[in-house]
Structures are given as structure tokens and as C-alpha cells.
Enzyme design. Structure first.
Site, PDB file in Angstrom:
ATOM      1  N   TYR A 191       0.824  -1.223   0.000  1.00  0.00           N
ATOM      2  CA  TYR A 191       0.000   0.000   0.000  1.00  0.00           C
ATOM      3  C   TYR A 191       0.857   1.272   0.000  1.00  0.00           C
ATOM      4  O   TYR A 191       0.417   2.299  -0.532  1.00  0.00           O
ATOM      5  CB  TYR A 191      -1.009  -0.028   1.148  1.00  0.00           C
ATOM      6  N   ASP A 239      -8.058   5.644  -4.972  1.00  0.00           N
ATOM      7  CA  ASP A 239      -7.346   6.877  -5.345  1.00  0.00           C
ATOM      8  C   ASP A 239      -8.267   8.086  -5.146  1.00  0.00           C
ATOM      9  O   ASP A 239      -9.464   7.936  -4.883  1.00  0.00           O
ATOM     10  CB  ASP A 239      -6.851   6.793  -6.807  1.00  0.00           C
ATOM     11  N   HIS A 270     -14.661   1.281  -0.876  1.00  0.00           N
ATOM     12  CA  HIS A 270     -13.521   0.434  -0.489  1.00  0.00           C
ATOM     13  C   HIS A 270     -12.417   1.231   0.206  1.00  0.00           C
ATOM     14  O   HIS A 270     -11.273   0.791   0.253  1.00  0.00           O
ATOM     15  CB  HIS A 270     -12.970  -0.314  -1.714  1.00  0.00           C
ATOM     16  N   CYS A 311      -6.618   2.990  12.705  1.00  0.00           N
ATOM     17  CA  CYS A 311      -5.973   2.384  13.876  1.00  0.00           C
ATOM     18  C   CYS A 311      -6.808   1.189  14.328  1.00  0.00           C
ATOM     19  O   CYS A 311      -7.984   1.343  14.655  1.00  0.00           O
ATOM     20  CB  CYS A 311      -5.841   3.397  15.009  1.00  0.00           C
ATOM     21  N   CYS A 357      -7.891   1.766  18.249  1.00  0.00           N
ATOM     22  CA  CYS A 357      -8.944   2.698  18.701  1.00  0.00           C
ATOM     23  C   CYS A 357      -9.940   3.055  17.598  1.00  0.00           C
ATOM     24  O   CYS A 357     -10.831   3.874  17.826  1.00  0.00           O
ATOM     25  CB  CYS A 357      -8.310   3.956  19.288  1.00  0.00           C
ATOM     26  N   CYS A 405      -4.537   7.308  19.939  1.00  0.00           N
ATOM     27  CA  CYS A 405      -4.405   6.524  21.181  1.00  0.00           C
ATOM     28  C   CYS A 405      -2.940   6.314  21.571  1.00  0.00           C
ATOM     29  O   CYS A 405      -2.667   5.767  22.644  1.00  0.00           O
ATOM     30  CB  CYS A 405      -5.134   5.181  21.060  1.00  0.00           C
ATOM     31  N   ASN A 443     -17.424   0.393 -20.497  1.00  0.00           N
ATOM     32  CA  ASN A 443     -16.246  -0.418 -20.167  1.00  0.00           C
ATOM     33  C   ASN A 443     -15.452  -0.698 -21.440  1.00  0.00           C
ATOM     34  O   ASN A 443     -16.004  -0.675 -22.544  1.00  0.00           O
ATOM     35  CB  ASN A 443     -16.695  -1.749 -19.536  1.00  0.00           C
ATOM     36  N   ALA A 493     -12.279   4.527 -21.288  1.00  0.00           N
ATOM     37  CA  ALA A 493     -13.067   5.457 -20.463  1.00  0.00           C
ATOM     38  C   ALA A 493     -12.856   6.909 -20.878  1.00  0.00           C
ATOM     39  O   ALA A 493     -13.806   7.700 -20.862  1.00  0.00           O
ATOM     40  CB  ALA A 493     -12.704   5.268 -18.987  1.00  0.00           C
TER      41      ALA A 493
HETATM   42  C1  BJW Z   1     -11.327  -0.147 -18.639  1.00  0.00           C
HETATM   43  C2  BJW Z   1     -10.131   0.427 -19.023  1.00  0.00           C
HETATM   44  C3  BJW Z   1     -10.233   1.650 -19.659  1.00  0.00           C
HETATM   45  C4  BJW Z   1      -9.622  -1.408 -18.109  1.00  0.00           C
HETATM   46  N1  BJW Z   1     -11.427   2.190 -19.867  1.00  0.00           N
HETATM   47  N2  BJW Z   1     -12.505   0.407 -18.864  1.00  0.00           N
HETATM   48  C5  BJW Z   1     -18.870 -15.775  -3.462  1.00  0.00           C
HETATM   49  C6  BJW Z   1     -19.938 -15.172  -4.108  1.00  0.00           C
HETATM   50  C7  BJW Z   1     -20.231 -13.825  -3.891  1.00  0.00           C
HETATM   51  C8  BJW Z   1     -19.462 -13.057  -3.055  1.00  0.00           C
HETATM   52  C9  BJW Z   1     -18.410 -13.652  -2.413  1.00  0.00           C
HETATM   53  C10 BJW Z   1     -18.110 -14.981  -2.606  1.00  0.00           C
HETATM   54  N3  BJW Z   1     -17.025 -15.287  -1.864  1.00  0.00           N
HETATM   55  C11 BJW Z   1     -16.623 -14.157  -1.223  1.00  0.00           C
HETATM   56  C12 BJW Z   1     -17.460 -13.161  -1.546  1.00  0.00           C
HETATM   57  C13 BJW Z   1     -17.390 -11.751  -1.096  1.00  0.00           C
HETATM   58  C14 BJW Z   1     -16.200 -11.002  -1.663  1.00  0.00           C
HETATM   59  C15 BJW Z   1     -16.157 -11.172  -3.168  1.00  0.00           C
HETATM   60  O1  BJW Z   1     -16.793 -10.464  -3.919  1.00  0.00           O
HETATM   61  N4  BJW Z   1     -15.369 -12.099  -3.668  1.00  0.00           N
HETATM   62  C16 BJW Z   1     -15.317 -12.349  -5.109  1.00  0.00           C
HETATM   63  C17 BJW Z   1     -13.883 -12.400  -5.577  1.00  0.00           C
HETATM   64  C18 BJW Z   1     -16.121 -13.594  -5.394  1.00  0.00           C
HETATM   65  N5  BJW Z   1     -16.426  -9.607  -1.324  1.00  0.00           N
HETATM   66  C19 BJW Z   1     -16.053  -9.113  -0.163  1.00  0.00           C
HETATM   67  O2  BJW Z   1     -15.454  -9.770   0.684  1.00  0.00           O
HETATM   68  C20 BJW Z   1     -16.473  -7.685   0.115  1.00  0.00           C
HETATM   69  N6  BJW Z   1     -17.172  -7.641   1.364  1.00  0.00           N
HETATM   70  C21 BJW Z   1     -18.338  -8.251   1.557  1.00  0.00           C
HETATM   71  O3  BJW Z   1     -18.897  -8.905   0.671  1.00  0.00           O
HETATM   72  O4  BJW Z   1     -18.840  -8.072   2.816  1.00  0.00           O
HETATM   73  C22 BJW Z   1     -20.076  -8.708   3.133  1.00  0.00           C
HETATM   74  C23 BJW Z   1     -21.184  -7.691   3.151  1.00  0.00           C
HETATM   75  C24 BJW Z   1     -21.374  -6.821   2.112  1.00  0.00           C
HETATM   76  C25 BJW Z   1     -22.420  -5.926   2.133  1.00  0.00           C
HETATM   77  C26 BJW Z   1     -23.276  -5.894   3.190  1.00  0.00           C
HETATM   78  C27 BJW Z   1     -23.087  -6.764   4.239  1.00  0.00           C
HETATM   79  C28 BJW Z   1     -22.037  -7.678   4.204  1.00  0.00           C
HETATM   80  C29 BJW Z   1     -15.273  -6.767   0.210  1.00  0.00           C
HETATM   81  C30 BJW Z   1     -14.594  -6.598  -1.100  1.00  0.00           C
HETATM   82  C31 BJW Z   1     -13.325  -5.782  -0.931  1.00  0.00           C
HETATM   83  C32 BJW Z   1     -12.563  -5.630  -2.233  1.00  0.00           C
HETATM   84  N7  BJW Z   1     -11.314  -5.045  -1.969  1.00  0.00           N
HETATM   85  C33 BJW Z   1     -10.411  -4.729  -3.103  1.00  0.00           C
HETATM   86  C34 BJW Z   1      -9.005  -4.339  -2.541  1.00  0.00           C
HETATM   87  C35 BJW Z   1      -9.027  -3.179  -1.565  1.00  0.00           C
HETATM   88  C36 BJW Z   1      -8.844  -1.847  -2.213  1.00  0.00           C
HETATM   89  C37 BJW Z   1      -7.529  -1.681  -2.953  1.00  0.00           C
HETATM   90  O5  BJW Z   1      -6.497  -2.216  -2.553  1.00  0.00           O
HETATM   91  O6  BJW Z   1      -7.524  -0.968  -3.973  1.00  0.00           O
HETATM   92  O7  BJW Z   1     -10.990  -3.671  -3.877  1.00  0.00           O
HETATM   93  S1  BJW Z   1     -10.236  -6.075  -4.258  1.00  0.00           S
HETATM   94  C38 BJW Z   1     -10.197  -5.070  -5.685  1.00  0.00           C
HETATM   95  O8  BJW Z   1     -11.340  -5.406  -6.501  1.00  0.00           O
HETATM   96  C39 BJW Z   1     -10.405  -3.617  -5.210  1.00  0.00           C
HETATM   97  C40 BJW Z   1     -11.370  -3.107  -6.232  1.00  0.00           C
HETATM   98  O9  BJW Z   1     -12.057  -1.981  -5.736  1.00  0.00           O
HETATM   99  C41 BJW Z   1     -12.255  -4.303  -6.491  1.00  0.00           C
HETATM  100  C42 BJW Z   1     -13.006  -4.245  -7.796  1.00  0.00           C
HETATM  101  O10 BJW Z   1     -12.127  -4.246  -8.882  1.00  0.00           O
HETATM  102  P1  BJW Z   1     -12.493  -3.431 -10.215  1.00  0.00           P
HETATM  103  O11 BJW Z   1     -12.510  -1.996  -9.913  1.00  0.00           O
HETATM  104  O12 BJW Z   1     -13.700  -3.996 -10.818  1.00  0.00           O
HETATM  105  O13 BJW Z   1     -11.182  -3.698 -11.107  1.00  0.00           O
HETATM  106  P2  BJW Z   1     -10.882  -4.925 -12.114  1.00  0.00           P
HETATM  107  O14 BJW Z   1      -9.434  -4.927 -12.355  1.00  0.00           O
HETATM  108  O15 BJW Z   1     -11.487  -6.173 -11.637  1.00  0.00           O
HETATM  109  O16 BJW Z   1     -11.661  -4.525 -13.450  1.00  0.00           O
HETATM  110  C43 BJW Z   1     -11.261  -3.415 -14.221  1.00  0.00           C
HETATM  111  C44 BJW Z   1     -12.290  -3.220 -15.334  1.00  0.00           C
HETATM  112  O17 BJW Z   1     -11.956  -2.027 -16.036  1.00  0.00           O
HETATM  113  C45 BJW Z   1     -12.311  -4.358 -16.364  1.00  0.00           C
HETATM  114  O18 BJW Z   1     -13.658  -4.709 -16.624  1.00  0.00           O
HETATM  115  C46 BJW Z   1     -11.681  -3.743 -17.627  1.00  0.00           C
HETATM  116  O19 BJW Z   1     -12.274  -4.191 -18.827  1.00  0.00           O
HETATM  117  C47 BJW Z   1     -11.989  -2.279 -17.431  1.00  0.00           C
HETATM  118  N8  BJW Z   1     -10.998  -1.388 -18.015  1.00  0.00           N
HETATM  119  N9  BJW Z   1      -9.096  -0.457 -18.668  1.00  0.00           N
HETATM  120  C48 BJW Z   1     -12.533   1.507 -19.474  1.00  0.00           C
HETATM  121  N10 BJW Z   1      -9.107   2.290 -20.097  1.00  0.00           N
END
Ligand code: BJW
Length: 249
Positions: free
Chosen positions: A56, A94, A109, A117, A120, A139, A202, A220
Site C-alpha cells: 500500500y 485513489d 472500499h 488504527c 482505537c 491513542c 467499459n 473510459a
Molecule cells: C477499462 C479500461 C479503460 C480497463 N477504460 N474500462 C462468493 C460469491 C459472492 C461473493 C463472495 C463470494 N465469496 C466471497 C465473496 C465476497 C467477496 C467477493 O466479492 N469475492 C469475489 C472475488 C467472489 N467480497 C467481499 O469480501 C467484500 N465484502 C463483503 O462482501 O462483505 C459482506 C457484506 C457486504 C455488504 C453488506 C453486508 C455484508 C469486500 C470486497 C473488498 C474488495 N477489496 C479490493 C481491494 C481493496 C482496495 C484496494 O487495494 O484498492 O478492492 S479487491 C479489488 O477489486 C479492489 C477493487 O475496488 C475491487 C473491484 O475491482 P475493479 O474496480 O472492478 O477492477 P478490475 O481490475 O477487476 O476490473 C477493471 C475493469 O476495467 C475491467 O472490466 C476492464 O475491462 C476495465 N478497463 N481499462 C474503461 N481504459
């Protein structure tokens, strides 16, 4: 009177890709270099906090060098100029939408400019490299600081507000997100069920592409400004037809 009363826009890593920030799941993306279990789960942080700090710190340094692109600027403009409500929800940690002058924004996210922390629960501005040696300014305990981001297995921020907005919107747009990660991936189905028009902007079809009524595929920086222009110039109450458009293949 605008055509839509409430627009919800969900953004993902693809929005910032052309600002030089890597996506996760594209080839050569972040998950090709790091195992998400090591750097984006609470268990990974417990096992090897130094690796997570290094990951990070690196992401925050890259984020600090990036500048908003035309897609970020177009979304901020839409929020300023559209006569209906525009709710921006980002999965990105970002701050490029803020830099583009977005007025209000939900960071579901977390943010790469904040630390949390674990002793706390204080959420504080993150101004220097994170390490186990950093003391919490609130803290004053050592070793409990972590990035204020949402890892797998943790509940995203502001879910109640997001659910309310998605349930009440008449237009839902997802930009640059793979539809791979829940709960964000489920928003389109919820919006559609509520009768909203649904649009995917997308580079390529996402995992949830089938839920969207309208698709525009391309970079985009091209398709988002065009779509925003269209929304700002659209006469009220002109029906949308379901359509698919591809730009640059
Ligand atoms: C372009 C482009 C250009 C490229 N122009 N387009 C089984 C089934 C269902 C769910 C689960 C399951 N097992 C576990 C889960 C839950 C889990 C989950 O979803 N897992 C899956 C992998 C299956 N989710 C969680 O644990 C979440 N919490 C949760 O569910 O809590 C329970 C709850 C929820 C709600 C209420 C009550 C309870 C938490 C998820 C946390 C995700 N964290 C991350 C990392 C932290 C942040 C960081 O470090 O940055 O977040 S993972 C990572 O993925 C990051 C992103 O925000 C997130 C999404 O990724 P994103 O943005 O979609 O990026 P990419 O790379 O996947 O896609 C990019 C896209 O852009 C592509 O489509 C390209 O085509 C496109 N693109 N260039 C236009 N120029």
C-alpha cells in the site's frame, strides 16, 4: 427538467487506468503480481504486515503521481451541471475524482490517503509511509496502523446509503469495473429490479454485462465524456433504446 431524477454511477479501476493506475484483473494487472490473499485480506495482514505495508505504500506513491483524466473530469462536470441528482460511488481508493472536483463521492472500499488504527478505530489522514513502527496519533499505541481500505471479508463503507441510492435511482451506470467483486457487482441487478435504466461503460464486456440494458465499449477517456455530453444535452423524457456500441473494436 432532466430526463433522470437520480443517477447512480459506480466506478472501478478502469476509470483510473488511463491515469496510469493499474487495474486488478486485466492481464498484467495487480493480481498478476500479488496474491490477493496476501495483500487484501485481514488474514494476510496478520501473517505478514510488512508485505501489506510495502504494497500500500507503493500504491499510495503511485496514486500521488497520478492526475485525473478526461473521464474523471466529465463525471465531476455531470455532477455539477446535471439538473437531477448524481451520486458517485467508487471502488477506487485513489482520489482522482476529488482532484477533478467531484462534489460528493462515496469511497466504498476506502481511501489510499487514510489510515485506520486497529486499536482505537480512528480514521486519520495518511501522511507518511506506513510501518509497524508508526504510533497512532489518537491513542498513541504502536503497531496498530493499517491502510483504511476494505479487504475481502470486510464490509464496505456506507452500504446503507449506497443501497438506498441504488434502490431509488432511475439511471444506473457502471464504469470500468469487472463485476467480479461483491457487493458492488450486485448493484446493477438491484437497480434494474427497481426499474432503472442500466448502462455499462467499459473497455470490454464485464462479468455482469448481461444485466445491463445499454452497453458502450471503449476506453473510459473517450466513452465517458461522450456519454456525459449526451446526458447533458438530452431532451427530457426521450426514451432510451437498448443498444450496444463499440468504439475502437
Ligand atoms: C477499462 C479500461 C479503460 C480497463 N477504460 N474500462 C462468493 C460469491 C459472492 C461473493 C463472495 C463470494 N465469496 C466471497 C465473496 C465476497 C467477496 C467477493 O466479492 N469475492 C469475489 C472475488 C467472489 N467480497 C467481499 O469480501 C467484500 N465484502 C463483503 O462482501 O462483505 C459482506 C457484506 C457486504 C455488504 C453488506 C453486508 C455484508 C469486500 C470486497 C473488498 C474488495 N477489496 C479490493 C481491494 C481493496 C482496495 C484496494 O487495494 O484498492 O478492492 S479487491 C479489488 O477489486 C479492489 C477493487 O475496488 C475491487 C473491484 O475491482 P475493479 O474496480 O472492478 O477492477 P478490475 O481490475 O477487476 O476490473 C477493471 C475493469 O476495467 C475491467 O472490466 C476492464 O475491462 C476495465 N478497463 N481499462 C474503461 N481504459
Amino acid at each position: 427538467m432532466s430526463r433522470y431524477e437520480k443517477i447512480v454511477i459506480l466506478t472501478g479501476a478502469g476509470l483510473s487506468a488511463e491515469s496510469g493506475l493499474a487495474t486488478f484483473r486485466d492481464s498484467g494487472g495487480i493480481w498478476a503480481q500479488y496474491d490477493y490473499r496476501d495483500v487484501a485480506t485481514p488474514e494476510g495482514f496478520q501473517r505478514n504486515p510488512n508485505l501489506v505495508y510495502e504494497f500500500y505504500n507503493m500504491r499510495r506513491r503511485e496514486g500521488a503521481k497520478a492526475t485525473p483524466n478526461s473521464a474523471h473530469k466529465a463525471l465531476a462536470r455531470l455532477q455539477r451541471e446535471y439538473s437531477g441528482e448524481v451520486v458517485l460511488v467508487t471502488q477506487n481508493i485513489d482520489n482522482l475524482l476529488e482532484q477533478a472536483d467531484a462534489q460528493s463521492l462515496i469511497h466504498m472500499h476506502g481511501k489510499m490517503t487514510k489510515m485506520l488504527c486497529t486499536n482505537c478505530d480512528a480514521r486519520l489522514p495518511w501522511t507518511e509511509e506506513l510501518s509497524a513502527e508508526l504510533k497512532c496519533p489518537e491513542c498513541e499505541l504502536l503497531g496498530g496502523m493499517r491502510p483504511d481500505v476494505v479487504w475481502f471479508g470486510e464490509v464496505p463503507y456506507e452500504m446503507q446509503d449506497i443501497a438506498a441510492a441504488v434502490g431509488a435511482c432511475d439511471l444506473f451506470i457502471a464504469i470500468g469495473t469487472s463485476g467480479n467483486v461483491y457487493p458492488a457487482a450486485s448493484f446493477v441487478a438491484a437497480a434494474r429490479e427497481n426499474g432503472a435504466h442500466t448502462v455499462e461503460l467499459n473497455l470490454a464486456p464485464s462479468d455482469t454485462t448481461g444485466y445491463f440494458a445499454e452497453h458502450v465499449h471503449g476506453p473510459a477517456t473517450e466513452i465517458v465524456p461522450d456519454y456525459v455530453e449526451q446526458l447533458l444535452n438530452e431532451p427530457p423524457n426521450e426514451g432510451h433504446l437498448s443498444k450496444s456500441v463499440a468504439i475502437n473494436g
